[in-house]
Motif scaffolding. Structure first.
Motif, short mmCIF file in Angstrom:
data_model
loop_
_atom_site.label_atom_id
_atom_site.label_comp_id
_atom_site.label_asym_id
_atom_site.label_seq_id
_atom_site.Cartn_x
_atom_site.Cartn_y
_atom_site.Cartn_z
N ALA A 183 0.82 -1.21 0.00
CA ALA A 183 0.00 0.00 0.00
C ALA A 183 0.86 1.26 0.00
O ALA A 183 0.51 2.25 -0.63
N ALA A 184 1.98 1.22 0.68
CA ALA A 184 2.87 2.39 0.70
C ALA A 184 3.44 2.66 -0.68
O ALA A 184 3.62 3.81 -1.08
N GLY A 185 3.72 1.61 -1.44
CA GLY A 185 4.26 1.78 -2.79
C GLY A 185 3.22 2.18 -3.81
O GLY A 185 3.55 2.66 -4.88
N LYS A 186 1.96 2.00 -3.52
CA LYS A 186 0.88 2.32 -4.45
C LYS A 186 0.17 3.62 -4.07
O LYS A 186 -1.00 3.80 -4.34
N ALA A 187 0.87 4.54 -3.43
CA ALA A 187 0.25 5.77 -2.94
C ALA A 187 -0.35 6.61 -4.07
O ALA A 187 -1.30 7.35 -3.85
N ASP A 188 0.17 6.48 -5.27
CA ASP A 188 -0.34 7.27 -6.39
C ASP A 188 -0.99 6.38 -7.46
O ASP A 188 -0.86 6.60 -8.64
N CYS A 189 -1.72 5.38 -7.01
CA CYS A 189 -2.36 4.43 -7.92
C CYS A 189 -3.35 5.13 -8.85
O CYS A 189 -4.17 5.93 -8.43
N TYR A 190 -3.27 4.79 -10.11
CA TYR A 190 -4.12 5.37 -11.15
C TYR A 190 -5.57 4.93 -10.99
O TYR A 190 -6.48 5.63 -11.43
N TYR A 191 -5.81 3.79 -10.38
CA TYR A 191 -7.15 3.22 -10.27
C TYR A 191 -7.82 3.48 -8.93
O TYR A 191 -8.88 2.93 -8.67
N PHE A 192 -7.25 4.31 -8.08
CA PHE A 192 -7.87 4.59 -6.79
C PHE A 192 -9.22 5.28 -7.01
O PHE A 192 -9.35 6.20 -7.79
N ILE A 193 -10.24 4.78 -6.29
CA ILE A 193 -11.57 5.38 -6.33
C ILE A 193 -12.18 5.25 -4.94
O ILE A 193 -12.06 4.21 -4.29
N GLU A 194 -12.80 6.31 -4.50
CA GLU A 194 -13.52 6.26 -3.23
C GLU A 194 -14.69 5.29 -3.41
O GLU A 194 -15.28 5.23 -4.49
N PRO A 195 -15.06 4.55 -2.38
CA PRO A 195 -16.22 3.67 -2.50
C PRO A 195 -17.47 4.48 -2.87
O PRO A 195 -17.74 5.51 -2.27
N GLN A 196 -18.18 4.02 -3.86
CA GLN A 196 -19.38 4.70 -4.35
C GLN A 196 -20.63 4.05 -3.78
O GLN A 196 -20.63 2.85 -3.47
N PHE A 197 -21.68 4.83 -3.65
CA PHE A 197 -22.94 4.33 -3.10
C PHE A 197 -24.08 4.66 -4.05
O PHE A 197 -24.05 5.68 -4.73
N GLU A 198 -25.06 3.76 -4.07
CA GLU A 198 -26.28 3.98 -4.83
C GLU A 198 -27.45 3.58 -3.95
O GLU A 198 -27.50 2.44 -3.47
N ASP A 199 -28.34 4.50 -3.70
CA ASP A 199 -29.47 4.27 -2.80
C ASP A 199 -29.00 3.81 -1.43
O ASP A 199 -29.54 2.87 -0.85
N ASP A 200 -27.95 4.45 -0.92
CA ASP A 200 -27.36 4.15 0.38
C ASP A 200 -26.80 2.74 0.50
O ASP A 200 -26.55 2.24 1.58
N GLU A 201 -26.60 2.06 -0.62
CA GLU A 201 -25.98 0.74 -0.67
C GLU A 201 -24.61 0.88 -1.32
O GLU A 201 -24.50 1.50 -2.38
#
Length: 75
Positions: free
Chosen positions: A33-51
């Motif tokens: 995780a320390a080596g992937k600090a600038d990962c191109y595929y990082f995305i915050e968890p997304q929610f739809e209808d509070d799921e």
């Protein structure tokens, strides 16, 4: 556990309570995780209808976002 990998939307929880990056297919550890600090595929968890969306759905969203970025530019 402040590294981005631990809070990434494409990190799937395994049966042994570890996290796996479904894009790059590796078990997430502090060293990785320390080596992937600038990962191109990082995305915050997304929610739809509070799921929360599944890691696979988050990955599809991110791949579509990255593909749309590559289509921009001078004409």
């Amino acid at each position: 556990m402040s590294a981005k990998c631990f809070s990434c939307g494409i990190a799937a929880r395994l049966a042994d309570n570890n996290l796996e990056c479904i894009k790059y297919k590796f078990v997430i550890s502090n060293a990785i995780a320390a080596g992937k600090a600038d990962c191109y595929y990082f995305i915050e968890p997304q929610f739809e209808d509070d799921e929360p969306l599944t890691p696979q759905q988050n990955l599809m969203l991110k791949e579509c976002e990255l593909a749309s970025r590559s289509m921009r530019g001078p004409v």
